[in-house]
Every structure is written in C-alpha cells, then in structure tokens.
Design an enzyme around this catalytic site. Structure first.
Site, PDB file in Angstrom:
ATOM      1  N   ASN A  80      65.384  19.028  34.356  1.00 34.31           N
ATOM      2  CA  ASN A  80      66.850  18.199  34.217  1.00 34.31           C
ATOM      3  C   ASN A  80      66.064  17.153  33.651  1.00 34.31           C
ATOM      4  OD1 ASN A  80      68.781  16.393  34.866  1.00 34.31           O
ATOM      5  ND2 ASN A  80      68.552  16.598  37.198  1.00 34.31           N
ATOM      6  N   ARG A 108      69.847  21.719  33.444  1.00 32.05           N
ATOM      7  CA  ARG A 108      71.124  20.958  34.028  1.00 32.05           C
ATOM      8  C   ARG A 108      71.658  20.306  32.786  1.00 32.05           C
ATOM      9  NH1 ARG A 108      71.640  16.521  38.486  1.00 32.05           N
ATOM     10  NH2 ARG A 108      73.778  16.869  38.789  1.00 32.05           N
ATOM     11  N   HIS A 145      79.052  17.580  39.956  1.00 31.64           N
ATOM     12  CA  HIS A 145      78.194  18.038  41.169  1.00 31.64           C
ATOM     13  C   HIS A 145      78.451  19.705  41.352  1.00 31.64           C
ATOM     14  CE1 HIS A 145      78.201  13.822  43.032  1.00 31.64           C
ATOM     15  NE2 HIS A 145      76.958  14.108  42.312  1.00 31.64           N
ATOM     16  N   GLU A 192      70.286  21.699  44.399  1.00 34.15           N
ATOM     17  CA  GLU A 192      70.956  21.987  43.160  1.00 34.15           C
ATOM     18  C   GLU A 192      69.941  22.858  42.180  1.00 34.15           C
ATOM     19  OE1 GLU A 192      72.278  17.564  43.283  1.00 34.15           O
ATOM     20  OE2 GLU A 192      73.772  18.471  41.844  1.00 34.15           O
TER      21      GLU A 192
END
Ligand code: AMP
Length: 403
Positions: free
Chosen positions: A8, A94, A183, A387
């Site tokens: 990420n 991500r 999200h 996540e």
C-alpha cells in the site's frame, strides 16, 4: 505454501504485509515512512498480529520509493518463512481510484498502468503514489504477477440513480463526476465475514456496513452487492470523519469563497483536513474526543452528537433503500472499539427492529461478535476488518483465474 505480498504505497510511505494464504495468516508486516525526508523510518512487525507495537524500528535514509521497496525485499529475505520468495505467487497493490474502468482486481501490465494514470485527475494525491509503488515493485519482482485492487471497485454495482448527481449531464460525460465510493475492500470483507458468521449465503443477506475509522463510510449491501455508499466522487462525502466534513450544502463553498475570500485550495484544506471532529473540538482521535466529552467539554459533546446523529440518519436511509434489513455491522477503529459510539448510533431505533444489548456491546470481542438484544429483529455485529487480507485473497483469485 502459497504466499501473497500486499503493498500500500502512499506519497511518503509504503505499508507491506506478507500472507500465508492456505490459512490466511500474516507472516510479516511493516511500514517504511517519511520517504524522501532526512530521517525515514522502517517499522517491522514479524509476528502474526499486525496491531502489535512494531517489533523492530530503524531510522534510515530512504530517498525514494525504489529504495523503500528494496528495503522491504531485504527485510523479507531475512525472514525464514519468506524462503527467498519461493512461495510468492502474487503481489497485490492497493489502488485508491479505479474510476469506471476497473470493477474488479486486475493483473497489472503496461495498459493497466496507463489506464490508472489516466484516472489521476480523480485522485490526484493517491493514484500517483500507487503508480510509483506498482512500477517499482514490478522492477523489483519481475517474475511475480502483480495485481491492482481498487478501493472503488466493489461499489461499481451501484444503480445509476444512486451514483448520479443531479448536476448538468455534461459534468458526468466530460468530467466523470459521479459517486464512486471508497473503502470497498473493507465493506466487501466485512459483508463476507458476516455471512459466514451467520451461516447464510451472502446472496441472501441485506446488510448495512458502517466503516468508522479516521475515514468513515456506510454502505447498503443487497445480497452481497453494494447498492449505495456514502462516499462520493472523493472520500469527502457522507459521514462525519476525523478531519473531513462529510455531507454539506455545496453552496457553503460558494458562500465562504464570496464572504471569506477563501481560495479553492483553502476550501479543499478546510474541508479535508480541518473539519470533522478536529474542526469542531480540536482533536481528531475519537478516544480523546470521548474523554473530553466525559470531562464536560461542550465542543466535544457537540462533535460526538453530530457524529452519531449522522450515522443514525444513514442507518435510516439505507434501511429504506434495502427494504428488508438483516444485519448492521460496525467496523474499523471506532466501529470495532467504541461501545459508546455503537450504542449512541443505534439508540431509539427499536421501532425499526434495531436494539443493542448493553452488556453484549461492552463485552464484544474480535474478530466478530453479535451485540443485538434477544428480540432485535435486525442483527447488530462488531466485525474486525482486514483490508490487507481481502486484497491478498483477491490477488490470489486474480492470479489463479489467469492461469
Ligand atoms: P482506523 O482509521 O480504522 O485506524 O481508526 C482510527 C480511529 O479509531 C481513530 O479516530 C481512533 O480514535 C479510533 N479508535 C481506536 N480505538 C478506539 C477506542 N477504544 N474508542 C474510540 N475510538 C477508538
């Protein structure tokens, strides 16, 4: 053993987490932060539980992302379970904004990178940093398939009337102005966990997921499919957040521009960084806000009252959207850890079939727990979101689909 690495990349940080996929277990995780500054920092957590304090912190100079990824590769090489990357089947990235182009995880190639680049106007702060991460990781791990997992993708199922704004059609046609929602990996993961816990197919359940962290969003999920969500073109719309305003009369911007002479940049900063809890009572950490309120601070009291009132309004709205509501899930930092916010958000909703049991609410334990009363028609759950694990699972599925 099958392993997936999740990256990420932010503008000055790279978070990583290595998963063993057969058991969905984290093997190592960490963070390189303050990239480009004089004193960058590498934090590692080698145990399974990533919420533990980092087990190793080193201050090092990391001038750019390439070096940050090299450092992560080196750190992983020292980890026995990584075994030189022999078991690594994919790297999941991500990516904040996939626009209307990406509605599912996608194997990264030059065309995909170019398409993500084309979406930079929709996420000028995030997509460029994500792109740097993808380019650098491809060079560092040339033999490992890399997958882009988009924060917006899960909400690409919204019906037209839910994602269109009532503005001139040309704003959509020429400037891509619409609700995208964010999200997505969290909402999707929580909806799946909830269905598994209740022992019912996700396709049978109507759910409201409340992701309440520093950023907050609500989603209405019908049969496992997102049909509405509170964030919009950007992650500013919807619920009140730590430093973001959430829903707002757009004429306020015009008013403040005219009356206070605020520039677009100043309005942007005010609404994204100086609003929400912070704007109302000076701090954005809900733990502190609740402590201040308990000490009699009126500004903190107002901030919390607005925060829970808005959640309640979204519960009502999404209940109407879904018709039949089976479950409400609270997740992320505030949703998982604050019984008080959960209780106040769901107070006086008995007429809608929603009632929280105070003792169960206080005793809620991760990773998933029911907290409704015995006669509450709607189940209310506290669900730990993950996540990174969701990104790892989507990455693995995407790599396997391609084989
Ligand atoms: P996240 O973005 O998911 O990491 O969540 C961050 C938010 O969770 C911050 O506003 C924290 O104050 C909040 N938070 C974490 N633990 C608690 C807690 N025990 N009570 C209230 N808020 C909490």
């Amino acid at each position: 053993m099958t392993q997936v690495l999740v990256l990420n990349c932010g503008s000055s940080s790279i978070k990583y987490e290595l998963f063993e996929m057969d058991e969905g277990r984290a093997l190592a995780s960490g963070l390189v932060e303050r990239i480009g500054e004089a004193k960058s920092c590498l934090k590692q957590t080698s145990a399974e539980c990533t919420s533990n304090p980092p087990s190793h912190v080193a201050e090092v100079a990391v001038p750019h992302h390439r070096q940050g990824i090299d450092m992560i590769r080196r750190v992983l090489s020292e980890n026995a379970s990584f075994d030189g990357g022999r078991h690594l089947v994919g790297i999941g990235h991500r990516v904040v904004h996939g626009g209307e182009t990406f509605s599912r995880p996608t194997l990264i190639d030059d065309h995909v990178l170019a398409a993500i680049k084309g979406l930079i106007p929709l996420a000028p702060l995030h997509n460029p940093a994500n792109l740097v991460g993808m380019e650098v990781a491809r060079a560092a791990f040339p033999d490992v398939p890399q997958v882009a997992v988009f924060d917006t993708a899960y909400h690409q199922t919204l019906p037209r009337y839910a994602y269109h704004y009532a503005v001139p059609q040309d704003w959509y046609d020429s400037y891509h102005v619409r609700r995208y929602g964010f999200h997505g990996t969290s909402h999707q993961y929580v909806a799946k966990q909830l269905a598994r816990h209740l022992g019912r197919p996700a396709g049978e359940l109507n759910t409201i997921v409340l992701h309440l962290g520093n950023g907050c969003s609500a989603s209405a999920i019908r049969g496992g499919v997102s049909v509405d969500t509170s964030m919009g073109l950007t992650p500013l719309e919807g619920l009140m957040m730590g430093t973001r305003c959430g829903d707002l009369d757009p004429a306020i911007l015009i008013h403040m521009g005219k009356e206070a002479g605020m520039s677009l940049a100043a309005l942007d900063a005010a609404l994204n960084k100086q609003s929400g809890l912070k704007g109302l009572c000076g701090v954005n950490d809900m733990r502190e806000v609740l402590a201040m309120e308990a000490d009699g601070d009126g500004a903190a009291n107002l901030a919390v009252e607005i925060f829970v009132y808005r959640i309640k309004k979204y519960i009502g709205a999404y209940h109407a959207v879904l018709g039949r509501l089976d479950a409400i899930a609270f997740t992320a930092g505030i949703g998982q850890h604050s019984p008080e916010i959960r209780a106040r958000s769901c107070s006086d909703l008995e007429s809608m079939g929603i009632a929280i049991d105070p003792a169960l609410n206080t005793a809620a334990e991760p990773p998933i727990c029911e907290i409704q009363t015995a006669d509450s028609r709607v189940k209310v759950l506290v669900v730990s979101t993950d996540e990174e694990l969701e990104i790892a699972q989507q990455t693995l599925a995407c790599v396997r689909d391609d084989q």
